[in-house]
Design a protein around this motif. Structure first.
Motif, PDB file in Angstrom:
ATOM      1  N   SER A 100       2.327   1.243  -4.244  1.00  0.00           N
ATOM      2  CA  SER A 100       1.251   2.472  -4.203  1.00  0.00           C
ATOM      3  C   SER A 100      -0.155   2.039  -4.389  1.00  0.00           C
ATOM      4  O   SER A 100      -0.831   2.662  -5.202  1.00  0.00           O
ATOM      5  CB  SER A 100       1.782   3.627  -5.301  1.00  0.00           C
ATOM      6  OG  SER A 100       0.986   4.825  -5.115  1.00  0.00           O
ATOM      7  N   LEU A 101      -0.399   0.963  -3.841  1.00  0.00           N
ATOM      8  CA  LEU A 101      -1.871   0.324  -4.176  1.00  0.00           C
ATOM      9  C   LEU A 101      -2.932   1.244  -3.280  1.00  0.00           C
ATOM     10  O   LEU A 101      -4.099   0.947  -3.495  1.00  0.00           O
ATOM     11  CB  LEU A 101      -1.971  -1.072  -3.753  1.00  0.00           C
ATOM     12  CG  LEU A 101      -1.148  -2.029  -4.530  1.00  0.00           C
ATOM     13  CD1 LEU A 101      -1.385  -3.601  -4.005  1.00  0.00           C
ATOM     14  CD2 LEU A 101      -1.636  -1.935  -5.968  1.00  0.00           C
TER      15      LEU A 101
ATOM     16  N   THR B 247      16.322   5.196  -7.980  1.00  0.00           N
ATOM     17  CA  THR B 247      17.396   4.532  -9.130  1.00  0.00           C
ATOM     18  C   THR B 247      17.675   3.491  -8.907  1.00  0.00           C
ATOM     19  O   THR B 247      17.719   2.356  -9.385  1.00  0.00           O
ATOM     20  CB  THR B 247      18.531   5.704  -9.259  1.00  0.00           C
ATOM     21  OG1 THR B 247      18.224   6.908  -9.820  1.00  0.00           O
ATOM     22  CG2 THR B 247      19.509   5.116 -10.401  1.00  0.00           C
ATOM     23  N   ALA B 248      18.270   3.098  -7.229  1.00  0.00           N
ATOM     24  CA  ALA B 248      18.490   1.771  -6.743  1.00  0.00           C
ATOM     25  C   ALA B 248      17.426   1.049  -6.875  1.00  0.00           C
ATOM     26  O   ALA B 248      17.602  -0.247  -6.757  1.00  0.00           O
ATOM     27  CB  ALA B 248      19.094   2.116  -5.368  1.00  0.00           C
ATOM     28  N   ASP B 249      16.103   1.146  -6.444  1.00  0.00           N
ATOM     29  CA  ASP B 249      15.008   0.680  -6.283  1.00  0.00           C
ATOM     30  C   ASP B 249      14.008   0.985  -7.030  1.00  0.00           C
ATOM     31  O   ASP B 249      13.083   1.898  -6.577  1.00  0.00           O
ATOM     32  CB  ASP B 249      14.470   0.115  -4.971  1.00  0.00           C
ATOM     33  CG  ASP B 249      13.642  -0.551  -4.703  1.00  0.00           C
ATOM     34  OD1 ASP B 249      13.173  -1.318  -5.738  1.00  0.00           O
ATOM     35  OD2 ASP B 249      12.909  -1.061  -3.634  1.00  0.00           O
ATOM     36  N   PRO B 250      13.737   0.829  -8.357  1.00  0.00           N
ATOM     37  CA  PRO B 250      12.820   1.413  -9.174  1.00  0.00           C
ATOM     38  C   PRO B 250      11.461   0.913  -8.984  1.00  0.00           C
ATOM     39  O   PRO B 250      10.449   1.363  -9.559  1.00  0.00           O
ATOM     40  CB  PRO B 250      13.325   0.875 -10.696  1.00  0.00           C
ATOM     41  CG  PRO B 250      13.985  -0.288 -10.449  1.00  0.00           C
ATOM     42  CD  PRO B 250      14.742  -0.428  -9.260  1.00  0.00           C
TER      43      PRO B 250
ATOM     44  N   MET C 262       0.872  -1.288   0.103  1.00  0.00           N
ATOM     45  CA  MET C 262       0.087  -0.033   0.029  1.00  0.00           C
ATOM     46  C   MET C 262       0.734   1.251   0.206  1.00  0.00           C
ATOM     47  O   MET C 262       0.392   2.445  -0.318  1.00  0.00           O
ATOM     48  CB  MET C 262      -0.837   0.037   1.270  1.00  0.00           C
ATOM     49  CG  MET C 262      -1.744  -0.968   1.376  1.00  0.00           C
ATOM     50  SD  MET C 262      -3.274  -1.118   0.015  1.00  0.00           S
ATOM     51  CE  MET C 262      -4.181   0.229   0.941  1.00  0.00           C
ATOM     52  N   ASP C 263       2.193   1.019   0.268  1.00  0.00           N
ATOM     53  CA  ASP C 263       3.066   2.163   0.568  1.00  0.00           C
ATOM     54  C   ASP C 263       3.115   3.026  -0.990  1.00  0.00           C
ATOM     55  O   ASP C 263       3.090   2.574  -1.920  1.00  0.00           O
ATOM     56  CB  ASP C 263       4.346   1.825   0.989  1.00  0.00           C
ATOM     57  CG  ASP C 263       5.502   2.803   1.280  1.00  0.00           C
ATOM     58  OD1 ASP C 263       4.927   3.982   1.531  1.00  0.00           O
ATOM     59  OD2 ASP C 263       6.675   2.684   0.839  1.00  0.00           O
ATOM     60  N   GLU C 264       3.248   4.480  -0.512  1.00  0.00           N
ATOM     61  CA  GLU C 264       3.134   5.279  -1.711  1.00  0.00           C
ATOM     62  C   GLU C 264       4.486   5.987  -1.866  1.00  0.00           C
ATOM     63  O   GLU C 264       4.857   6.966  -2.672  1.00  0.00           O
ATOM     64  CB  GLU C 264       1.967   6.327  -1.536  1.00  0.00           C
ATOM     65  CG  GLU C 264       0.660   5.850  -1.526  1.00  0.00           C
ATOM     66  CD  GLU C 264      -0.396   7.038  -1.580  1.00  0.00           C
ATOM     67  OE1 GLU C 264      -0.149   7.828  -0.667  1.00  0.00           O
ATOM     68  OE2 GLU C 264      -1.294   6.943  -2.461  1.00  0.00           O
ATOM     69  N   SER C 265       5.674   5.324  -1.332  1.00  0.00           N
ATOM     70  CA  SER C 265       7.011   5.809  -1.446  1.00  0.00           C
ATOM     71  C   SER C 265       7.239   5.845  -2.961  1.00  0.00           C
ATOM     72  O   SER C 265       6.882   5.016  -3.722  1.00  0.00           O
ATOM     73  CB  SER C 265       7.824   5.039  -0.575  1.00  0.00           C
ATOM     74  OG  SER C 265       7.714   5.181   0.534  1.00  0.00           O
ATOM     75  N   LEU C 266       8.093   6.893  -3.118  1.00  0.00           N
ATOM     76  CA  LEU C 266       8.476   6.917  -4.756  1.00  0.00           C
ATOM     77  C   LEU C 266       9.537   5.971  -5.407  1.00  0.00           C
ATOM     78  O   LEU C 266      10.232   5.632  -4.468  1.00  0.00           O
ATOM     79  CB  LEU C 266       8.784   8.423  -5.272  1.00  0.00           C
ATOM     80  CG  LEU C 266       7.821   9.538  -4.794  1.00  0.00           C
ATOM     81  CD1 LEU C 266       8.677  11.005  -5.084  1.00  0.00           C
ATOM     82  CD2 LEU C 266       6.951   9.388  -5.937  1.00  0.00           C
TER      83      LEU C 266
END
Length: 500
Positions: free
Chosen positions: A260-261, A253-256, A246-250
């Motif tokens: 964001s559910l 580059t390291a973790d694309p 559910m997390d909306e973190s952007l």
């Protein structure tokens, strides 16, 4: 006796002289910069060895996190690099390495290798012969925990508690109703008193308290249930993975990856509207004939795709295929994965949908297939082909396309918001005018009542005046008669005096 590898068989050597080919591949790309963001499709097409070769080419610069996986001496007896061992053995080795505990920080080459392994494995005969296999169910729980990063950062597990007999939250009744309708035929969730429903209830209540803005929205139970179905998954782990999804973190580059559910379920469901727009644009651009025909049938994309996205396909697809989708969501991100499967299912059903007549029967037949389990009937039981269809869409479901579609979506929303603001302003003006008209109408009614009263009073006055005039006339006539009578009496008296 040596311990046998897990049940998934190791792929055959790419060619008989595998070590020589490995060496030539390494040499051929030694001067090419490593591109950690290359598409997953190219990795699959070039074979798992590609990721291996990219990391081996600069042995002196390798960090300890990759050294045990990239060593040129790490070859099996048949000459194939250890990276090309069975998927189970590959993941088991990764999960046991404490230096690789943080998936978001592993090197791009290894991350790409993980994604390629989760997608499927080469059978070694040709670049196009890719057989999707995925990962073993026995490793799925551990792999999901690792991919979600909850092994290092658990979710709000302190909110989990048995709420039996305690004060019920506003959302408790709705959650209880929904979990009774969530996989009712699955043994884990059949009984209201079973541990499955209790765990599901506690997780959903915990999340509703953790994220008060989102709270609980119908459909969230279908997202959590597949997590709990994995062997050994605890409710703490299930809640932690769910919070990560559910997390909306952007993305970085390291973790694309981006999940964001949450935005699919917050008030007004902005994420759902966005992904529906992106799906619609993909269909419009790449399946134009189908787009026109669906429009003729009266089928909008939200009619069938909303349940797909809101339940992560759990309402339409078999569970073992849903688990494969979860594998890919956790390894590659949610939006792109969901769009690949939605587009793949629609494209595979395109011939059937185009055959439907543009009438009520066609409308019902189309929705009956798209909104139910019959959407995969066209695969005739080959469910690996569903994953295969989705995974060949990297050139269509691209970051560039999705950003472009998102831009057009927000532009349309901006125009719609402007129009909505103008409409709201006009509505407010109309409302004000209507209020003024109502006020004037009320005043006019009062004036009418006053006028009616004045008319009535005037009529009364007129009648009174007329009566007074009439009375005055009567009085004058009476006075005249009296004078005439007096004069007659005087005349009579004069005659009498004259005769005497």
């Amino acid at each position: 006796m040596s311990t046998p590898e897990p049940s998934v068989a190791a792929p055959r050597p790419l060619v008989a002289n595998a070590p020589k080919r490995v060496s030539s591949l390494i040499n051929s790309i030694a001067s090419t910069p490593t591109d950690g963001t290359r598409s997953q499709l190219s990795l699959v097409e070039n074979g798992a060895i590609n990721g291996y070769a990219q990391e081996v080419k600069k042995q002196s610069d390798l960090s300890p996190l990759r050294s045990s996986y990239a060593s040129s001496a790490n070859l099996r007896s048949d000459g194939v690099p250890a990276l090309l061992q069975s998927a189970d053995a590959f993941f088991a080795k990764l999960l046991q390495d404490p230096l690789l505990a943080d998936y978001s920080k592993i090197e791009p080459g290894l991350a790409a290798e993980v994604r390629a392994r989760i997608r499927g494995t080469k059978d070694g005969t040709s670049a196009s012969s890719w057989t999707p296999k995925g990962i073993s169910p026995s490793l799925r729980r551990s792999l999901w925990i690792w991919l979600a990063g909850v092994n290092l950062k658990p979710g709000p597990v302190h909110l989990l508690k048995d709420e039996t007999g305690t004060r019920q939250q506003p959302f408790s009744k709705i959650i209880r109703q929904d979990i009774g309708r969530t996989f009712p035929s699955h043994p884990m969730f059949q009984s209201p008193d079973g541990e499955g429903q209790k765990m599901l209830y506690r997780i959903l209540c915990a999340y509703a308290k953790y994220d008060e803005e989102c709270g609980y929205c119908q459909g969230l139970s279908f997202l959590v249930a597949p997590l709990l179905m994995q062997d050994g998954m605890t409710e703490k782990e299930g809640l932690s993975i769910f919070v990560r999804l559910m997390d909306e973190s952007l993305a970085t580059t390291a973790d694309p990856r981006r999940f964001s559910l949450r935005s699919l379920f917050t008030p007004d469901m902005p994420g759902l509207h966005l992904i529906l727009h992106q799906h619609s644009e993909l269909v419009r651009i790449y399946l134009p004939a189908l787009e026109r025909h669906l429009s003729m049938l009266g089928i909008t994309h939200s009619m069938y795709a909303s349940p797909w996205f809101l339940t992560l396909f759990t309402y339409s697809l078999p569970l073992h295929l849903v688990f494969r989708i979860y594998d890919l969501i956790l390894s590659e991100g949610a939006v792109s994965t969901l769009l690949k499967f939605s587009f793949a299912l629609l494209r595979r059903n395109e011939p059937f949908l185009l055959s439907l007549s543009a009438d009520e029967n066609g409308f019902e037949a189309g929705l009956q297939v798209l909104r139910g389990s019959r959407v995969i009937d066209v695969y005739m039981g080959d469910l690996d082909a569903v994953v295969g269809d989705a995974m060949i869409l990297d050139s269509i479901v691209t970051e560039t396309n999705l950003l472009s579609f998102a831009s057009s979506f927000f532009e349309q929303r901006k125009i719609s918001s402007t129009n909505a603001l103008e409409i709201q302003t006009l509505r407010s003006s109309i409302s004000l005018l209507n209020s003024q008209i109502a006020s004037l109408s009320s005043e006019n009614q009062i004036l009418k009542q006053q006028t009616a009263r004045l008319v009535a009073e005037n009529a009364d006055l007129m009648r009174s005046y007329e009566l007074k005039i009439a009375a005055a006339k009567v009085t004058a006539e009476e006075e005249k008669l009296k004078r005439e009578q007096l004069e007659l009496e005087l005349d009579r008296l004069r005659e009498i005096v004259a005769r005497k």
